[in-house]
Design an enzyme around this catalytic site. Structure first.
Site: not given
Ligand code: NAD
Length: 250
Positions: A14, A17, A157
């Site tokens: 992932g 981005r 989630y």
């Molecule tokens: P985001 O949506 O920008 O990034 C998630 C990435 O995962 C995207 O690039 C998406 O294309 C990829 N993805 C989704 N399904 C996929 C799959 N089946 N196979 C491969 N790639 C896949 O969001 P983010 O905020 O950058 O999230 C990154 C991680 O951090 C996630 O696991 C999210 O749960 C975790 N997280 C984020 C936050 C926040 O506040 N942004 C808080 C806690 C945890």
């Protein structure tokens, strides 16, 4: 002068981005070659790989849906054939969905579990034998603060992110004798496409509720990941680092 991660390879899921991109750029800045794993956003993934190359590191963008075992096997084979080694696995790919528990279909539940927990397991499992053979490696799983606090609008989630912690600790126990460290990062509110305030929270009141009075940035998670890949964290395994500006404390 050599950078700390010269010659090491980081596989980041992932990474086209958001947080994954932030981790990719941070590790590359410190010398790592980077595999930008993406599901659909090829153009963005290639841009991240290009940015890594401008720092003088090797980089490749590899399409892989982490929830599909065949894709993950292909990812493993491609990385080892092209780059020869995988030192750091960052299980960052994740999805979420704002729905109440009674609104969730079976499909909604399974999709979130398939990506967030099964995907984390599949990618880890694929690279573990390689790391065991080399008696070296780091696995970092991205969990969430909601694994600790719960949430009233996406139970699947929160459940998946709690499961990531159980997986992290269990893998840490299994793999410590092989000098493979497995840790988790639990982000708070990080400013990415995933954080949607409309209809769920008011942005300003969220920021007011964070003791640091700001949202986190992908770089904040990138720096924590860099620490967990570094020699400085050699004796740290099975742990969770909370990166949340003081939002929750354990
Ligand atoms: P985001 O949506 O920008 O990034 C998630 C990435 O995962 C995207 O690039 C998406 O294309 C990829 N993805 C989704 N399904 C996929 C799959 N089946 N196979 C491969 N790639 C896949 O969001 P983010 O905020 O950058 O999230 C990154 C991680 O951090 C996630 O696991 C999210 O749960 C975790 N997280 C984020 C936050 C926040 O506040 N942004 C808080 C806690 C945890």
């Amino acid at each position: 002068m050599n950078a700390e991660f010269d010659g090491r390879t980081a596989v980041i899921t992932g990474a086209s981005r958001g947080i994954g991109r932030g981790i990719a750029l941070e590790l590359a800045q410190h010398g790592a070659n980077v595999v930008v794993v993406y599901r659909a956003e090829e153009k963005l993934a290639k841009q991240v790989a290009a940015a890594v190359r401008t720092m003088g590191r090797k980089a490749m963008a590899v399409k892989c849906d982490v929830s599909i075992p065949e894709d993950v096997t292909e990812l493993h084979d491609t990385v080892l054939a092209e780059l020869g080694n995988a030192d750091f696995i960052i299980n960052n790919a994740g999805i979420h969905q704002h729905l109440k528990s009674w609104e969730l279909s079976d499909e909604d539940w399974h999709r979130v579990m398939d990506v967030n927990i099964t995907g984390t397991f599949l990618v880890s499992r694929a690279f573990i034998p390689h790391m065991m053979e080399r008696k070296s490696g780091r696995i970092i799983n991205i969990s969430s603060c909601v694994a600790f606090t719960g949430t009233d609008h996406e139970v699947h989630y929160a459940a998946s992110k709690g499961a990531v912690l159980g997986l992290t600790k269990s893998l840490a126990l299994e793999l410590a004798p092989y000098r493979i460290n497995v840790n988790a990062i639990a982000p708070g509110y990080i400013e990415t496409d995933m954080v949607v305030f409309e209809g769920v929270h008011d942005r300003e009141s969220v920021i007011k509720g964070i003791p640091a009075h700001r949202l986190g940035q992908p770089e904040d998670i990138g720096r924590a990941a860099r620490f967990l890949c570094s020699r400085d964290s050699e004796y740290i395994t099975g742990q969770v680092i909370h990166v949340n500006g003081g939002l929750i404390m354990y």
